[in-house]
Design an enzyme around this catalytic site. Structure first.
Site, PDB file in Angstrom:
ATOM      1  N   LYS A 173       0.843  -1.186   0.000  1.00 24.51           N
ATOM      2  CA  LYS A 173       0.000   0.000   0.000  1.00 24.51           C
ATOM      3  C   LYS A 173       0.882   1.241   0.000  1.00 24.51           C
ATOM      4  O   LYS A 173       1.762   1.407   0.866  1.00 24.51           O
ATOM      5  CB  LYS A 173      -0.915   0.000   1.227  1.00 24.51           C
ATOM      6  CG  LYS A 173      -1.967  -1.098   1.200  1.00 24.51           C
ATOM      7  CD  LYS A 173      -2.993  -0.890   0.092  1.00 24.51           C
ATOM      8  CE  LYS A 173      -4.131  -1.886   0.186  1.00 24.51           C
ATOM      9  NZ  LYS A 173      -5.143  -1.679  -0.873  1.00 24.51           N
ATOM     10  N   ASP A 201      -0.469  -0.507  -4.643  1.00 28.69           N
ATOM     11  CA  ASP A 201      -1.831   0.015  -4.656  1.00 28.69           C
ATOM     12  C   ASP A 201      -1.832   1.364  -3.950  1.00 28.69           C
ATOM     13  O   ASP A 201      -1.649   1.441  -2.732  1.00 28.69           O
ATOM     14  CB  ASP A 201      -2.783  -0.956  -3.954  1.00 28.69           C
ATOM     15  CG  ASP A 201      -4.238  -0.529  -4.081  1.00 28.69           C
ATOM     16  OD1 ASP A 201      -4.505   0.508  -4.717  1.00 28.69           O
ATOM     17  OD2 ASP A 201      -5.107  -1.240  -3.544  1.00 28.69           O
ATOM     18  N   GLU A 229      -1.744  -0.065  -8.920  1.00 27.29           N
ATOM     19  CA  GLU A 229      -3.201  -0.033  -8.907  1.00 27.29           C
ATOM     20  C   GLU A 229      -3.708   1.338  -8.451  1.00 27.29           C
ATOM     21  O   GLU A 229      -3.218   1.887  -7.466  1.00 27.29           O
ATOM     22  CB  GLU A 229      -3.716  -1.128  -7.977  1.00 27.29           C
ATOM     23  CG  GLU A 229      -5.209  -1.323  -7.962  1.00 27.29           C
ATOM     24  CD  GLU A 229      -5.606  -2.517  -7.116  1.00 27.29           C
ATOM     25  OE1 GLU A 229      -6.756  -2.531  -6.636  1.00 27.29           O
ATOM     26  OE2 GLU A 229      -4.774  -3.427  -6.909  1.00 27.29           O
ATOM     27  N   ASP A 254      -9.093   0.175 -10.141  1.00 27.39           N
ATOM     28  CA  ASP A 254      -9.917  -0.437  -9.096  1.00 27.39           C
ATOM     29  C   ASP A 254     -11.097   0.486  -8.801  1.00 27.39           C
ATOM     30  O   ASP A 254     -12.187   0.309  -9.328  1.00 27.39           O
ATOM     31  CB  ASP A 254      -9.087  -0.702  -7.842  1.00 27.39           C
ATOM     32  CG  ASP A 254      -9.882  -1.376  -6.732  1.00 27.39           C
ATOM     33  OD1 ASP A 254     -11.095  -1.609  -6.900  1.00 27.39           O
ATOM     34  OD2 ASP A 254      -9.298  -1.679  -5.669  1.00 27.39           O
ATOM     35  N   LYS A 278     -14.355  -6.378  -8.161  1.00 33.74           N
ATOM     36  CA  LYS A 278     -14.823  -6.721  -6.822  1.00 33.74           C
ATOM     37  C   LYS A 278     -16.342  -6.772  -6.819  1.00 33.74           C
ATOM     38  O   LYS A 278     -17.005  -5.896  -7.383  1.00 33.74           O
ATOM     39  CB  LYS A 278     -14.317  -5.700  -5.795  1.00 33.74           C
ATOM     40  CG  LYS A 278     -12.800  -5.716  -5.639  1.00 33.74           C
ATOM     41  CD  LYS A 278     -12.312  -4.645  -4.685  1.00 33.74           C
ATOM     42  CE  LYS A 278     -10.789  -4.702  -4.554  1.00 33.74           C
ATOM     43  NZ  LYS A 278     -10.263  -3.596  -3.718  1.00 33.74           N
TER      44      LYS A 278
END
Length: 371
Positions: A173, A201, A229, A254, A278
């Site tokens: 992250k 991400d 991401e 995303d 998702k």
């Protein structure tokens, strides 16, 4: 149709550019037929991504979605799922939970798995039948594991431990501090070596300029990042397209993609090399599989991910990943993050970076409420 609120503590704080949490807050949806069979679905609370809360999802299920199901024969599920998608605006997490529970129930009645149903060739909502669920033989995928956005020393230590735990793909992250993000990623690469796959991400945390500068710095340092991401704000599709044109590392969308309309926009503007699908964004397994297939046809890499949720949500995503034949290592570590084993049977994390579901009908995961 019944709802159950759950709170499950995490092993460690989960920290991203969007939020910090120490527990899963989620809603389980239970759909029961007249023979006593039960199907399950889940709507996790992720204010910063979906905008939904447990309380809001529960209200949506009880007031708007449950009446669509109650009294309907199971054989009517194609019509019911179509109505679920249209009866209320947005509320994708609540819709996903109810649709998942219904399809879980349908496949349990038919004796087959959800992945088998979702895998039917040229399947449409109006044309599929419960008989399309042949018996399953168990499912297994490889997953990455998230390393939270913390300081350099803690990031390196966490990365080292996750590799020792058996994970071979780390999702770091970033996006909380552009000045130190590059330093942390470089340090992790030095620590874990070249055989471990690194993906980043940013959770929308960088500006356009920060994204280009950070990604180019990592390229110059030869860190070998698989992809980055969501480097910029989700709604800034044009900005992400610009970032993608100016860097060599692949970019994955995303938070930019909830609906098929959003996915088409990403494809039209050449704003990503891949997509993280998702269920809580798509609105359920059926829409999620459609997104995977559309992205693949458009030449995008595909990955199926989970929210911070329990094993019910992870299992549903795993079925979608298998049915859609997603091309990237899955992003399904949410159940691993739980401090204690989830009060559910059927889903197992191995010490070889795998997550699996044994043979059985439906999702293959059953809660033990009160456990």
């Amino acid at each position: 149709v019944r709802t159950h609120r759950m709170q499950l503590p995490l092993r460690f704080p989960f920290v991203t550019a969007l939020r910090r949490t120490e527990q899963v807050e989620t809603l389980l949806v239970e759909v029961v037929d007249t023979d006593g069979r039960r199907g399950w679905g889940e709507a996790a609370q992720v204010w910063q991504v979906t905008g939904e809360s447990v309380v809001g999802a529960q209200a949506c299920v009880v007031e708007m979605l449950a009446p669509v199901l109650i009294g309907q024969p199971l054989a009517n599920w194609p019509m019911v799922t179509d109505r679920l998608a249209r009866v209320v605006a947005r509320n994708a997490g609540a819709k996903s939970a109810v649709e998942t529970a219904l399809l879980d129930l349908v496949c349990r009645a038919a004796g087959g798995s959800l992945a088998d149903l979702l895998s039917q060739p040229a399947r449409t909502i109006s044309g599929a039948t419960a008989a399309a669920c042949p018996p399953g033989s168990g499912l297994v995928v490889t997953t990455d594991v998230t390393v939270s956005a913390t300081d350099l020393a803690a990031t390196v230590q966490a990365a080292r431990q996750r590799v020792a735990d058996g994970f071979t793909t780390l999702k770091l992250k970033v996006g909380t501090d552009a000045l130190t993000d590059v330093e942390r990623v470089v340090a992790v690469r030095r620590e874990v070596g070249e055989d471990v796959r690194l993906r980043l991400d940013a959770n929308q945390g960088w500006t356009r300029a920060e994204a280009v500068r950070s990604i180019r710095a990592l390229d110059d340092a030869q860190v070998d990042v698989e992809f980055v991401e969501q480097p910029v704000a989700g709604e800034d599709v044009e900005g992400r397209a610009g970032v993608r044109r100016r860097v060599d590392t692949p970019v994955v969308a995303d938070e930019a993609v909830f609906t098929m309309t959003g996915l088409r926009r990403v494809v039209r503007l050449a704003a990503a090399d891949g997509i993280n699908v998702k269920l809580a964004k798509a609105g359920g397994p059926l829409a999620a599989v459609r997104q995977v297939h559309f992205a693949q046809q458009a030449g995008l890499m595909t990955m199926v991910g989970s929210m911070i949720e329990s094993n019910i949500g992870v299992a549903a995503a795993l079925h979608v990943a298998v049915a859609g034949e997603a091309s990237l290592v899955a992003d399904l570590d949410a159940g691993w993050w739980l401090r204690q084993p989830a009060p559910m049977t059927g889903l197992i994390y191995g010490n070889d970076a795998t997550v699996r579901i044994g043979p059985g009908p439906g999702l293959g995961v059953v809660p033990r409420l009160g456990a």
